[in-house]
Write an enzyme that holds these catalytic residues in place. Sequence first.
Site: not given
Ligand SMILES: Cc1ncc(C[n+]2csc(CCOP(=O)(O)OP(=O)(O)O)c2C)c(N)n1
Length: 372
Positions: A264, A268, A277
């Site tokens: 990425r 985020h 970080y």
């Molecule tokens: C069930 C749930 N827990 C926490 C969140 C908060 N949250 C949003 S994005 C994220 C990280 C996701 O990371 P990843 O699966 O690696 O996907 P990326 O954003 O890197 O594409 C979190 C913890 C959420 N949206 N849903």
Amino acid sequence: MAKPAGTPPPDPEFVQLLNPEGKRVEHPDYTIDFTDDEYRSLYHDLVVVRRLDAEATALQRQGELGIWASLLGQEAAQVGSGRALRPQDMAFPTYREHGVLYCRGIDPIMPLGLFRGVDQGGWDPIGMKFAMYTIVIGAQTLHATGYAMGIAMDGKVGTEDGEAVVAYFGDGASSQGDVNEAFVWASVFHAPVVFFCQNNQYAISEPLERQTRVPLFQRANGFGFPGVRVDGNDVLASYAVTRAALDQARAGQGPTLIEAYTYRMGAHTTSDDPTRYRGNDEVELWRTRDPIARLRAHLVREGLADDEYFAGIDAEADALAAEVRAACLALPDPHPLSMFDHAYSEPHAQVTAERAELAAYLEGFEDEEAAR
Ligand SMILES: Cc1ncc(C[n+]2csc(CCOP(=O)(O)OP(=O)(O)O)c2C)c(N)n1
Ligand SMILES: [Mg+2]
């Protein structure tokens, strides 16, 4: 925070068909036979989705979107896998799959309505074979597995022109219960689903080492189906690996986990500051693996495109971005009461009461516009 003790995982081995210098690499299990036009159109799509993504980020910065989740750096994983889908295949995205959405032929204005907060996404998920964006991490892997079990029950699997399903999720999502439950169900019911994990190395600020001690694609072994890691910055390999996994699923051979190893490049979301970080060194390292630069280098090396061609694609992408910007600014604000319209398909007493309560409240304003 201290890093976990122990030996770090070895350097990744993955399926690669185009190296960072734009040179074709052979692989014993995967191949592609694109025409010159197809190579060029892959490049076109990569450039367009990056350009649209940059426009959306700019719109958010100018206050026109509430938030934006950028795909910067992940174009090849998305365009490669998105173009591997056949028209009859169904995709279940997260909130970052703008490149797959584009490949499905959906108007790129659609996700902007969602992130502007004026609609719920807007596209027809069944008609376009692309489910609504899912913000609840990992939930769509269960939806995809259930859908895949359904099409198998409907007899749409096991033929040459059968159907298959793809579920997108991230490295962070791999730790969610939903994803692991989806793996179990897909495995034991032999569901025709491809789990496409974009390992972009972060879940917001949490690095991959906080999700797993083994390479993610190896998780599939424990669930009883194959896993494969692909260079997610290589559009050719992303296409070939996804195409093969989807074809196996449609032929009735069950699920596959694909780990697309990528990065990425941006934040985020626009609410995040990655400089808090991660160091610039790793960002600069990944810049040398840029998915668009390597395909461009390949096109030049093979004499398939010249500067004039590249300038034309850039101009086309700029024009489309301008169109999408204008369409975004012209999106109508919804009436507040419309939020109740599609809560249930049938009338529902509680919704009717809440709607009446809000209507009465809004009537208390002299100027209806001011109530919005
Ligand atoms: C069930 C749930 N827990 C926490 C969140 C908060 N949250 C949003 S994005 C994220 C990280 C996701 O990371 P990843 O699966 O690696 O996907 P990326 O954003 O890197 O594409 C979190 C913890 C959420 N949206 N849903
Ligand atoms: Mg991630």
